[in-house]
Design a protein around this motif. Structure first.
Motif, PDB file in Angstrom:
ATOM      1  N   SER A 126       0.828  -1.179   0.038  1.00 44.36           N
ATOM      2  CA  SER A 126      -0.075  -0.108   0.044  1.00 44.36           C
ATOM      3  C   SER A 126       1.027   1.303   0.090  1.00 44.36           C
ATOM      4  O   SER A 126       0.420   2.188  -0.223  1.00 44.36           O
ATOM      5  N   PHE A 127       2.047   1.123   0.494  1.00 46.74           N
ATOM      6  CA  PHE A 127       3.029   2.314   0.304  1.00 46.74           C
ATOM      7  C   PHE A 127       3.206   2.824  -1.244  1.00 46.74           C
ATOM      8  O   PHE A 127       3.661   3.758  -1.210  1.00 46.74           O
ATOM      9  N   LEU A 128       2.994   1.841  -2.263  1.00 43.64           N
ATOM     10  CA  LEU A 128       3.091   2.347  -3.730  1.00 43.64           C
ATOM     11  C   LEU A 128       2.099   2.995  -4.075  1.00 43.64           C
ATOM     12  O   LEU A 128       0.892   3.061  -3.690  1.00 43.64           O
ATOM     13  N   ALA A 129       2.290   3.920  -5.177  1.00 40.29           N
ATOM     14  CA  ALA A 129       1.307   4.570  -5.930  1.00 40.29           C
ATOM     15  C   ALA A 129       0.257   3.408  -6.752  1.00 40.29           C
ATOM     16  O   ALA A 129       0.813   2.411  -6.620  1.00 40.29           O
ATOM     17  N   GLU A 130      -0.901   4.014  -6.561  1.00 39.85           N
ATOM     18  CA  GLU A 130      -1.830   3.025  -7.035  1.00 39.85           C
ATOM     19  C   GLU A 130      -1.595   2.011  -8.178  1.00 39.85           C
ATOM     20  O   GLU A 130      -1.736   1.006  -8.325  1.00 39.85           O
ATOM     21  N   ASP A 131      -0.882   2.940  -9.208  1.00 35.38           N
ATOM     22  CA  ASP A 131      -0.727   1.902 -10.457  1.00 35.38           C
ATOM     23  C   ASP A 131       0.815   1.391 -10.573  1.00 35.38           C
ATOM     24  O   ASP A 131       0.895   0.922 -11.441  1.00 35.38           O
ATOM     25  N   ARG A 132       1.101   1.000  -9.386  1.00 36.82           N
ATOM     26  CA  ARG A 132       2.648   0.431  -9.358  1.00 36.82           C
ATOM     27  C   ARG A 132       2.330  -1.020  -8.583  1.00 36.82           C
ATOM     28  O   ARG A 132       1.438  -1.229  -7.780  1.00 36.82           O
ATOM     29  N   GLN A 133       3.227  -1.875  -8.980  1.00 39.98           N
ATOM     30  CA  GLN A 133       3.158  -3.105  -7.911  1.00 39.98           C
ATOM     31  C   GLN A 133       4.673  -3.545  -7.960  1.00 39.98           C
ATOM     32  O   GLN A 133       5.573  -3.211  -8.795  1.00 39.98           O
ATOM     33  N   LEU A 134       5.165  -4.437  -7.078  1.00 37.71           N
ATOM     34  CA  LEU A 134       6.336  -4.955  -6.815  1.00 37.71           C
ATOM     35  C   LEU A 134       6.837  -6.162  -7.717  1.00 37.71           C
ATOM     36  O   LEU A 134       5.563  -7.043  -7.740  1.00 37.71           O
ATOM     37  N   VAL A 135       8.022  -6.268  -8.324  1.00 38.27           N
ATOM     38  CA  VAL A 135       8.184  -7.383  -9.119  1.00 38.27           C
ATOM     39  C   VAL A 135       9.545  -8.058  -8.278  1.00 38.27           C
ATOM     40  O   VAL A 135      10.384  -7.441  -7.791  1.00 38.27           O
ATOM     41  N   ALA A 136       9.461  -9.282  -8.198  1.00 40.08           N
ATOM     42  CA  ALA A 136      10.548 -10.043  -7.650  1.00 40.08           C
ATOM     43  C   ALA A 136      11.850 -10.466  -8.687  1.00 40.08           C
ATOM     44  O   ALA A 136      11.380 -10.670  -9.825  1.00 40.08           O
ATOM     45  N   VAL A 137      12.975 -10.255  -8.343  1.00 41.85           N
ATOM     46  CA  VAL A 137      13.981 -10.500  -9.254  1.00 41.85           C
ATOM     47  C   VAL A 137      14.741 -11.997  -8.773  1.00 41.85           C
ATOM     48  O   VAL A 137      15.788 -12.210  -9.242  1.00 41.85           O
ATOM     49  N   ASN A 138      14.383 -12.246  -7.527  1.00 45.05           N
ATOM     50  CA  ASN A 138      15.444 -13.409  -6.983  1.00 45.05           C
ATOM     51  C   ASN A 138      14.720 -14.499  -7.576  1.00 45.05           C
ATOM     52  O   ASN A 138      13.666 -14.566  -8.594  1.00 45.05           O
ATOM     53  N   SER A 139      15.258 -15.970  -7.299  1.00 44.67           N
ATOM     54  CA  SER A 139      15.108 -17.072  -8.344  1.00 44.67           C
ATOM     55  C   SER A 139      13.702 -17.453  -8.145  1.00 44.67           C
ATOM     56  O   SER A 139      13.251 -18.636  -8.735  1.00 44.67           O
ATOM     57  N   ILE A 140      12.931 -16.918  -7.181  1.00 47.51           N
ATOM     58  CA  ILE A 140      11.322 -17.516  -7.368  1.00 47.51           C
ATOM     59  C   ILE A 140      10.894 -16.906  -8.548  1.00 47.51           C
ATOM     60  O   ILE A 140       9.813 -17.377  -8.744  1.00 47.51           O
ATOM     61  N   ASN A 141      11.271 -15.912  -9.396  1.00 46.51           N
ATOM     62  CA  ASN A 141      10.927 -15.696 -10.618  1.00 46.51           C
ATOM     63  C   ASN A 141      10.889 -16.730 -11.524  1.00 46.51           C
ATOM     64  O   ASN A 141      12.103 -16.946 -12.034  1.00 46.51           O
ATOM     65  N   TRP A 142       9.969 -17.091 -12.035  1.00 41.06           N
ATOM     66  CA  TRP A 142      10.018 -18.050 -13.042  1.00 41.06           C
ATOM     67  C   TRP A 142      10.771 -17.784 -14.071  1.00 41.06           C
ATOM     68  O   TRP A 142      11.477 -18.748 -14.971  1.00 41.06           O
ATOM     69  N   ALA A 143      10.872 -16.638 -14.836  1.00 43.60           N
ATOM     70  CA  ALA A 143      11.623 -16.404 -15.925  1.00 43.60           C
ATOM     71  C   ALA A 143      13.129 -16.627 -15.675  1.00 43.60           C
ATOM     72  O   ALA A 143      13.972 -17.077 -16.781  1.00 43.60           O
ATOM     73  N   ARG A 144      13.609 -16.515 -14.497  1.00 36.66           N
ATOM     74  CA  ARG A 144      14.998 -16.583 -14.192  1.00 36.66           C
ATOM     75  C   ARG A 144      15.338 -18.301 -14.339  1.00 36.66           C
ATOM     76  O   ARG A 144      16.107 -18.487 -15.127  1.00 36.66           O
ATOM     77  N   ILE A 145      14.428 -19.169 -13.722  1.00 45.01           N
ATOM     78  CA  ILE A 145      14.719 -20.550 -13.939  1.00 45.01           C
ATOM     79  C   ILE A 145      14.710 -20.888 -15.274  1.00 45.01           C
ATOM     80  O   ILE A 145      15.486 -21.553 -16.003  1.00 45.01           O
ATOM     81  N   LEU A 146      13.525 -20.322 -16.354  1.00 40.73           N
ATOM     82  CA  LEU A 146      13.380 -20.765 -17.798  1.00 40.73           C
ATOM     83  C   LEU A 146      14.796 -20.291 -18.396  1.00 40.73           C
ATOM     84  O   LEU A 146      15.189 -21.476 -19.246  1.00 40.73           O
ATOM     85  N   MET A 147      15.336 -19.337 -18.238  1.00 49.08           N
ATOM     86  CA  MET A 147      16.562 -18.867 -19.104  1.00 49.08           C
ATOM     87  C   MET A 147      17.578 -19.776 -18.899  1.00 49.08           C
ATOM     88  O   MET A 147      18.648 -20.023 -19.521  1.00 49.08           O
ATOM     89  N   GLN A 148      17.704 -20.582 -17.694  1.00 51.51           N
ATOM     90  CA  GLN A 148      18.995 -21.256 -17.019  1.00 51.51           C
ATOM     91  C   GLN A 148      18.844 -22.696 -17.722  1.00 51.51           C
ATOM     92  O   GLN A 148      19.784 -23.627 -17.725  1.00 51.51           O
ATOM     93  N   ILE A 149      17.626 -22.749 -18.144  1.00 54.45           N
ATOM     94  CA  ILE A 149      17.718 -24.371 -18.962  1.00 54.45           C
ATOM     95  C   ILE A 149      18.343 -24.438 -20.000  1.00 54.45           C
ATOM     96  O   ILE A 149      18.844 -25.653 -20.340  1.00 54.45           O
ATOM     97  N   VAL A 150      18.530 -23.487 -20.766  1.00 52.92           N
ATOM     98  CA  VAL A 150      19.179 -23.335 -21.879  1.00 52.92           C
ATOM     99  C   VAL A 150      20.573 -23.976 -22.232  1.00 52.92           C
ATOM    100  O   VAL A 150      20.903 -24.696 -22.845  1.00 52.92           O
ATOM    101  N   TYR A 151      21.226 -23.537 -21.195  1.00 55.98           N
ATOM    102  CA  TYR A 151      22.879 -24.093 -21.103  1.00 55.98           C
ATOM    103  C   TYR A 151      23.016 -25.474 -21.047  1.00 55.98           C
ATOM    104  O   TYR A 151      24.157 -25.917 -21.357  1.00 55.98           O
ATOM    105  N   TYR A 152      22.164 -25.988 -20.105  1.00 54.43           N
ATOM    106  CA  TYR A 152      22.266 -27.567 -20.098  1.00 54.43           C
ATOM    107  C   TYR A 152      22.218 -28.156 -21.524  1.00 54.43           C
ATOM    108  O   TYR A 152      22.869 -29.008 -21.993  1.00 54.43           O
ATOM    109  N   PHE A 153      20.981 -27.797 -22.463  1.00 51.35           N
ATOM    110  CA  PHE A 153      21.046 -28.291 -23.920  1.00 51.35           C
ATOM    111  C   PHE A 153      22.220 -27.867 -24.725  1.00 51.35           C
ATOM    112  O   PHE A 153      22.898 -28.622 -25.395  1.00 51.35           O
TER     113      PHE A 153
END
Ligand SMILES: *Cc1c(COP(=O)(O)O)cnc(C)c1O
Length: 464
Positions: free
Chosen positions: A209-236
């Protein structure tokens, strides 16, 4: 592609929605509802592709038609253009079918660049389309912070605030964060320890609620799915260069929050012939104890030469447990509230599935230094302490010498000079693009160890 929470308590989301958040509202982590599967012929047909082209093949099914192919290709190409090695992920031999996959040729010298370079650009793309802005808030004890700042500094729809414990990160790591420039990047040195930083971030996500109404927080630690996704590639990528998919390949992965090794597990389920997956830990060995003995009791945190693996409980392990419990979110939700405390093991038939997929080892500081010294003497290669743990764990767990064993080298040795000098070697130099790091001007604000000190700072500094 749809995504569901590991705790089964909230509606499915698409890729874009999952990208723009952190934990699921029920406290779980998002996982795809189904995994794509590639045939051996299809994987074989990728042999001649460049790294960005291969990435497109592997990740496209997870994004579906949410991002047009040409736009996605541009994002991927730009992300890996920032790397300092023509192969992006560089494969080096130690002899005896032992290999090291160097994942530290990105801008901040750790494997986290593979995902965070893409994440910053993906966020900006999606936010432009939606005409929206977000605030990234994260805590770091080291590598994540600099990689996230570097990945987001050109993302003009993102304001990024990274908390680190004041006077408690190494000089190189602090400099790598505080010298990133941009009017959307903010470094906060919190007068507390890393746990305090994490607690503040968690509390801020829980009440935005401390943020302006049109904002939200985004996580960049490895709970963010996109991080896991990009790491699959180097195994291939590594397997294809070592004769896969006709031939099986094994991997050993220095493990902290279980994001990197989980990506390897997904690669295997997606059809890549992987023989062994080795979880390499340091003295903070809960994953090793669990994999080897079904013992998941939380102990005290030990400080080691491999700080990026100094973690008591690995957040992404929940994603794997979700599979072990056949996608039963209610059971996972119940387990996660007690696991490590009141419950310290899983039923034997479940545990056997775990031990059938992973091998593991725990390597102490003394051995880490011995490995750094002996590998340097025998091959000339200088390993960072995390990668040295990976090499040692690979050697202890290896079952078949004819199967290539690839250790992921997760950081450049210059990031962790203490361990190198403790191993009796000269302190390594930073690569050329960072050689003037210590002359660059630093920018950070010291803030009290207090939720409101941090949220007030974010509120006043986030751009309108
Ligand atoms: C983040 C990190 C790790 C741990 O990776 P996880 O995905 O959290 O298991 C290992 N080594 C280095 C150098 C890191 O920065």
């Amino acid at each position: 592609m749809k995504y569901e929470s590991t705790r089964g308590g909230c509606p499915q989301q698409n890729f874009e929605q999952v990208l723009l958040t952190g934990l699921a509202p029920d406290g779980g982590l998002y996982v795809p509802t189904e995994l794509p599967h590639f045939s051996l012929e299809e994987i074989e047909s990728w042999r001649e592709l460049s790294y960005p082209e291969l990435a497109m093949k592997v990740i496209a099914p997870f994004i579906g038609d949410e991002i047009p192919t040409q736009d996605l290709r541009e994002i991927i190409e730009q992300s890996y253009a920032a790397f300092n090695h023509p192969d992006i992920a560089a494969l080096e031999s130690l002899g005896n079918e032992e290999y090291v996959l160097e994942l530290f040729h990105g801008p901040t010298l750790a494997f986290k660049d593979f995902a965070l370079q893409v994440l910053g650009r993906l966020l900006n793309y999606v936010l432009s389309k939606r005409d929206q802005r977000v605030v990234i808030l994260g805590a770091t004890s080291g590598d994540t912070g600099s990689a996230a700042l570097e990945g987001c500094r050109h993302s003009d729809r993102v304001d990024i605030f990274i908390l680190h414990p004041h006077n408690r990160v190494s000089d190189v790591q602090r400099k790598q964060m505080t010298t990133v420039t941009g009017n959307n990047v903010f470094n906060l040195a919190v007068e507390g320890n890393f746990d305090d930083c994490q607690r503040i971030v968690k509390a801020a996500f829980a009440d935005q609620s401390f943020l302006a109404e049109d904002r939200q927080l985004v996580a960049v630690n490895s709970i963010n799915w996109a991080r896991i996704l990009m790491q699959i590639v180097y195994y291939f990528s590594a397997a294809l260069r070592l004769g896969g998919p006709e031939r099986k390949v094994s991997f050993s992965v220095p493990t902290g929050n279980f994001g990197d090794i989980y990506a390897g597990y997904l690669a295997k389920r997606m059809g890549l012939p992987i023989d062994q997956l080795v979880v390499a830990t340091n003295k903070n060995d809960i994953l090793h104890r669990f994999i080897a003995h079904n013992d998941y009791s939380v102990s005290e945190l030990a400080k080691t030469y491999s700080p990026s693996m100094d973690i008591l409980v690995s957040s992404n392990f929940e994603r794997f447990l979700f599979d072990v419990f056949d996608g039963d979110g209610a059971t996972v939700a119940d387990l996660m509230t007690k696991f490590g405390k009141d419950i310290r093991s899983v039923p034997n038939e479940r545990w056997q599935r775990v031990s059938a997929i992973f091998d593991s080892a725990a390597v102490d500081d003394e051995t880490t230094c011995e490995v750094i010294a002996s590998v340097k003497a025998q091959t000339g290669m200088l390993l960072d302490p995390h990668s040295a743990i990976g090499v040692e764990a690979a050697r202890r767990c290896r079952r078949d010498d004819s199967v290539p064993m690839v250790t992921l080298a997760t950081a450049h040795p210059a990031k962790f000079g203490d361990a190198i000098t403790a191993a009796g070697l000269a302190s390594p130099e930073l690569p050329e693009h960072l050689s003037d790091l210590f002359e660059r001007e630093e920018n950070f604000s010291v803030v009290a160890n207090d939720l409101y000190a941090v949220t007030d700072y974010v509120k006043t500094h986030a751009r309108r």
